[in-house]
Scaffold this motif. Sequence first.
Motif, PDB file in Angstrom:
ATOM      1  N   UNK A   5      47.066  -6.334  61.445  1.00 13.85           N
ATOM      2  CA  UNK A   5      47.430  -6.451  62.861  1.00 13.85           C
ATOM      3  C   UNK A   5      48.727  -5.692  63.157  1.00 13.85           C
ATOM      4  N   UNK A   6      49.190  -4.948  62.178  1.00 11.23           N
ATOM      5  CA  UNK A   6      50.435  -4.169  62.330  1.00 11.23           C
ATOM      6  C   UNK A   6      50.098  -2.682  62.236  1.00 11.23           C
ATOM      7  N   UNK A   7      50.560  -1.916  63.202  1.00 11.16           N
ATOM      8  CA  UNK A   7      50.333  -0.463  63.171  1.00 11.16           C
ATOM      9  C   UNK A   7      51.683   0.252  63.217  1.00 11.16           C
ATOM     10  N   UNK A   8      51.920   1.116  62.261  1.00 10.12           N
ATOM     11  CA  UNK A   8      53.148   1.909  62.224  1.00 10.12           C
ATOM     12  C   UNK A   8      52.869   3.240  62.927  1.00 10.12           C
ATOM     13  N   UNK A   9      53.800   3.666  63.771  1.00  6.80           N
ATOM     14  CA  UNK A   9      53.600   4.918  64.517  1.00  6.80           C
ATOM     15  C   UNK A   9      54.847   5.790  64.458  1.00  6.80           C
ATOM     16  N   UNK A  41      55.879   6.005  70.700  1.00  5.83           N
ATOM     17  CA  UNK A  41      54.485   6.263  70.345  1.00  5.83           C
ATOM     18  C   UNK A  41      53.700   4.949  70.300  1.00  5.83           C
ATOM     19  N   UNK A  42      54.323   3.894  69.763  1.00  5.01           N
ATOM     20  CA  UNK A  42      53.659   2.572  69.726  1.00  5.01           C
ATOM     21  C   UNK A  42      53.336   2.111  71.142  1.00  5.01           C
ATOM     22  N   UNK A  87      62.707   1.257  64.056  1.00  4.04           N
ATOM     23  CA  UNK A  87      63.928   1.320  63.252  1.00  4.04           C
ATOM     24  C   UNK A  87      65.011   2.207  63.855  1.00  4.04           C
ATOM     25  N   UNK A  88      64.660   2.862  64.971  1.00  2.00           N
ATOM     26  CA  UNK A  88      65.587   3.831  65.563  1.00  2.00           C
ATOM     27  C   UNK A  88      66.958   3.246  65.844  1.00  2.00           C
ATOM     28  N   UNK A 122      58.231   3.648  64.351  1.00  2.58           N
ATOM     29  CA  UNK A 122      58.159   2.460  65.193  1.00  2.58           C
ATOM     30  C   UNK A 122      56.916   1.690  64.769  1.00  2.58           C
ATOM     31  N   UNK A 123      56.768   0.493  65.293  1.00  2.70           N
ATOM     32  CA  UNK A 123      55.562  -0.267  64.933  1.00  2.70           C
ATOM     33  C   UNK A 123      55.236  -1.263  66.027  1.00  2.70           C
ATOM     34  N   UNK A 124      54.016  -1.766  65.962  1.00  2.00           N
ATOM     35  CA  UNK A 124      53.624  -2.849  66.855  1.00  2.00           C
ATOM     36  C   UNK A 124      52.802  -3.854  66.069  1.00  2.00           C
TER      37      UNK A 124
END
Length: 394
Positions: free
Chosen positions: A92-96, A101-102, A234-235, A246-248
């Motif tokens: 359920x976690x997507x790194x972008x 972008x997320x 993380x920015x 980034x992630x969501x």
Amino acid sequence: MLISKKAQTITISQTLAISAKANKMKAEGMSIIAFTAGEPDCATPSYIVESAKTALDQGKTKYTPSSGTELLRKAIVEKLEVENGLKYNFKEVIVSNGAKHSLFNALYAIIDDGDEVIIPAPYWLTYPELVKMCGGTNVIVNTTKETGYKITPAMLEKAITPKTKAFILNSPSNPSGVVYSKEELYELAKVIEKTDIIIISDEIYEKITYGIEAVSIATYSEKIKNQTVVVNGLSKSYAMTGWRIGYLACNREIADAIDSVQSHMTSNPNSMAQAAAYTALKGGSEIPAQVKVYEERRAYMLKRVKAIAELEAVDPQGAFYLFLDVSKSYGKKSKGEVVDSSIKFCSKLLEYGVSCIPGSPFGNDNFIRLSFAVSMEDIEEGLNRIEKFIKELV
Ligand SMILES: Cc1ncc(COP(=O)(O)O)c(C=O)c1O
């Protein structure tokens, strides 16, 4: 027409013209103090940089799974559980490639043409543009001084229509620095819980707060968690703006849709940056020290600004921006020209050697935004110049 209707609706940043002018003046030898930075003014911590070098030496230079490595996604799951009290499966976690972008991915996955997206103003200027790119319609809700520049449950309820698909919430906020309390978030959650609206909760400044803890609205209930896309990155927390990670986190149905989109759009986020992001999340942060630095600058700026009658600041409880109401100066003249908008205010202020961002692209033309991710020395001198500019208005 060569350019698509969709692309034609996207507004080029209104701030670019001022930045271009500032750069030109700098190149011509003029001293310009820039309050425009949207990124920490410290370096990425060295333990993170070292881990990226190691990743390169270890040959982590190939494609990764489109949603990010299992290792990183599991580290994000752990972070969300330990720091935010939110339990997710790593699927359920997507790194972008950055939280921006997320945010795009989240909106693209859920918005159909004509769907409405509620955005409280002032807002981060990218949100309405992303909504337009995805075919959605922006429903801007103007917050006021009386509501502490926060959307209230009544305002949210009033903005909801049968077409509402999503609600973008940003706490701590860029540009205003407001941070919603847990109670305020839960009151908003109660409104959303009665609907099937998706909350896009942009929590990228969560670690940068002053005397208040940033809470995720997704903690309200299991139903609300299921309706929320938590966006982070993380920015700002790890001074990693250039690394683009980034992630969501969200329910599996939305995550799977985003996975498919991302697999065609970018294949995967950068492999060595993912390795570095894993180290950052595991290795602890140097951000508390940086937050202390911001806190000192914030206090100094507020003190200086409070002494100038024409200026009124929103007290920032988070992020690193001072959102400043300058509208008391509107109608006055600077060097023969009437100052009647935030863009005019910023362009005339530039003649005094200060560049900052007008409020209009953030949805409030009475304001300007000053970043305090700037050295104390520059802040002092910049404020001297702002004071001089205001004094010389007639
Ligand atoms: C409110 C907000 N959200 C998201 C972002 C995007 O961050 P990034 O794409 O660098 O992760 C920013 C960057 O300025 C921001 O201010």
